[in-house]
Design a protein around this motif. Structure first.
Motif, short mmCIF file in Angstrom:
data_model
loop_
_atom_site.label_atom_id
_atom_site.label_comp_id
_atom_site.label_asym_id
_atom_site.label_seq_id
_atom_site.Cartn_x
_atom_site.Cartn_y
_atom_site.Cartn_z
N ILE A 1 0.79 -1.28 -0.10
CA ILE A 1 -0.19 -0.12 -0.20
C ILE A 1 0.89 1.39 0.04
CG2 ILE A 1 -1.79 1.48 1.44
CD1 ILE A 1 -2.55 -1.47 2.84
N SER A 2 0.61 2.23 -0.81
CA SER A 2 1.54 3.51 -1.11
C SER A 2 3.00 3.01 -1.43
CB SER A 2 1.35 4.23 0.24
OG SER A 2 1.76 5.66 0.01
N CYS A 3 3.78 4.19 -0.99
CA CYS A 3 5.32 3.87 -1.00
C CYS A 3 5.74 4.02 0.29
CB CYS A 3 5.74 4.93 -1.87
SG CYS A 3 5.17 4.95 -3.61
N ARG A 4 6.56 2.77 0.81
CA ARG A 4 6.88 2.57 1.99
C ARG A 4 8.43 3.62 2.21
NH1 ARG A 4 6.22 -1.74 5.52
NH2 ARG A 4 6.13 -3.23 3.68
N ASN A 5 8.71 4.46 3.34
CA ASN A 5 9.96 4.73 3.85
C ASN A 5 10.20 4.62 5.23
OD1 ASN A 5 8.44 6.98 4.47
ND2 ASN A 5 9.97 8.41 3.69
N HIS A 6 9.22 3.59 5.76
CA HIS A 6 9.56 3.63 7.25
C HIS A 6 9.53 2.17 7.53
CE1 HIS A 6 5.01 3.07 7.19
NE2 HIS A 6 5.18 2.22 8.26
N CYS A 7 10.39 1.68 8.49
CA CYS A 7 10.40 0.25 8.94
C CYS A 7 9.23 -0.32 9.65
CB CYS A 7 11.80 0.28 9.58
SG CYS A 7 12.22 -1.45 10.42
N PRO A 8 8.73 -1.38 9.19
CA PRO A 8 7.54 -1.85 9.89
C PRO A 8 7.70 -2.58 11.12
CG PRO A 8 8.39 -3.30 7.94
CD PRO A 8 9.07 -2.29 7.93
N TYR A 9 9.02 -2.60 11.50
CA TYR A 9 9.52 -3.12 12.98
C TYR A 9 9.61 -2.47 13.92
CZ TYR A 9 10.04 -7.02 9.28
OH TYR A 9 9.64 -7.71 8.26
N CYS A 10 10.51 -1.07 13.69
CA CYS A 10 11.21 -0.41 14.59
C CYS A 10 10.29 0.95 14.40
CB CYS A 10 12.83 -0.36 14.77
SG CYS A 10 13.22 0.63 13.32
N PHE A 11 9.75 1.24 13.34
CA PHE A 11 9.02 2.50 12.76
C PHE A 11 9.91 3.58 12.79
CE2 PHE A 11 5.86 0.10 14.54
CZ PHE A 11 4.88 0.01 13.45
N ARG B 1 10.82 10.77 -3.38
CA ARG B 1 12.04 10.97 -3.12
C ARG B 1 12.95 12.18 -3.57
NH1 ARG B 1 9.55 7.23 -0.73
NH2 ARG B 1 10.39 5.02 -0.68
N LYS B 2 12.37 13.43 -3.25
CA LYS B 2 12.85 14.29 -3.36
C LYS B 2 13.63 15.20 -2.38
CE LYS B 2 10.34 15.53 -7.75
NZ LYS B 2 9.39 16.42 -8.55
N SER B 3 13.44 14.75 -1.09
CA SER B 3 13.91 15.61 -0.20
C SER B 3 15.47 15.47 -0.11
CB SER B 3 13.28 15.01 1.34
OG SER B 3 13.93 15.70 2.37
N GLU B 4 16.24 16.64 0.34
CA GLU B 4 17.64 16.70 0.14
C GLU B 4 17.91 16.49 1.59
OE1 GLU B 4 19.01 20.24 -1.57
OE2 GLU B 4 17.97 19.83 -3.49
N CYS B 5 17.11 16.53 2.75
CA CYS B 5 17.57 16.22 4.16
C CYS B 5 18.14 15.10 4.46
CB CYS B 5 16.12 16.62 5.05
SG CYS B 5 16.62 16.39 6.70
N MET C 1 13.25 7.51 7.09
CA MET C 1 14.24 8.35 6.57
C MET C 1 13.53 9.70 5.67
SD MET C 1 17.21 7.08 7.40
CE MET C 1 18.81 8.16 6.65
N HIS C 2 14.09 10.67 5.99
CA HIS C 2 13.23 11.98 5.33
C HIS C 2 13.77 11.86 3.76
CE1 HIS C 2 12.38 16.50 5.63
NE2 HIS C 2 11.44 15.80 4.59
N LEU C 3 13.04 11.04 3.02
CA LEU C 3 13.50 10.81 1.52
C LEU C 3 12.42 11.60 0.86
CD1 LEU C 3 13.68 7.05 1.64
CD2 LEU C 3 15.49 8.84 1.77
N ASP D 1 10.74 18.58 10.20
CA ASP D 1 9.67 18.51 9.06
C ASP D 1 8.63 17.51 9.78
OD1 ASP D 1 8.05 19.24 7.06
OD2 ASP D 1 9.21 18.10 5.65
N ILE D 2 7.45 17.32 9.45
CA ILE D 2 6.44 16.15 9.95
C ILE D 2 5.93 15.79 8.63
CG2 ILE D 2 6.43 16.84 12.28
CD1 ILE D 2 3.61 18.23 11.55
N HIS D 3 5.58 14.51 8.47
CA HIS D 3 4.83 13.99 7.55
C HIS D 3 3.88 12.86 8.19
CE1 HIS D 3 7.19 15.42 4.01
NE2 HIS D 3 8.16 15.31 4.98
N TRP D 4 2.67 12.60 7.47
CA TRP D 4 1.88 11.55 7.82
C TRP D 4 1.93 10.71 6.89
CZ3 TRP D 4 -1.06 11.11 12.13
CH2 TRP D 4 -1.23 12.16 12.72
N ASN D 5 2.17 9.39 7.17
CA ASN D 5 2.28 8.15 6.36
C ASN D 5 1.25 7.17 6.96
OD1 ASN D 5 4.76 9.31 5.57
ND2 ASN D 5 5.80 7.72 6.24
#
Length: 103
Positions: A22-32, A45-49, A35-37, A76-80
């Motif tokens: 579902i969607s595009c993942r950039n968080h770990c499903p185990y430790c949550f 995947r356009k973040s330079e941070c 990365m700010h990608l 920065d904050i993001h809802w996933n």
């Protein structure tokens, strides 16, 4: 715009993380840890941070669990969206554990 959804090895816990169903993942499903990608759109995947992001809260919205991540580097904050293989039962524990990253 092309969205990028790829597998990775978590930089925090070292576990292999498969491509999201579902969607595009950039968080770990185990430790949550995340990365700010992404900059504006999941998978862009356009973040330079590239800083570490940690969950700070979550909510149930339209039958989906959404997780709010905050970047340790730039604040920065993001809802996933959560994914079906996220270990949601551990999320409260990780939110408390990572709280120290922001004080």
């Amino acid at each position: 715009m092309k969205k990028i959804n790829e597998d990775f090895v978590c930089a925090k816990c070292g576990k292999y993380v498969p491509i999201a169903k579902i969607s595009c993942r950039n968080h770990c499903p185990y430790c949550f840890t995340s990365m700010h990608l992404d900059q504006k759109i999941p998978g862009d995947r356009k973040s330079e941070c590239k800083g570490e992001m940690f969950p700070i809260e979550y909510k149930l919205s339209n039958g989906e669990i959404k997780i709010l991540f905050k970047c340790k580097k730039c604040s920065d904050i993001h809802w996933n969206k959560s994914n079906i293989d996220d270990e949601i039962s551990c999320l409260d524990e990780y939110i408390k554990k990572y709280y120290i990253e922001f004080i």
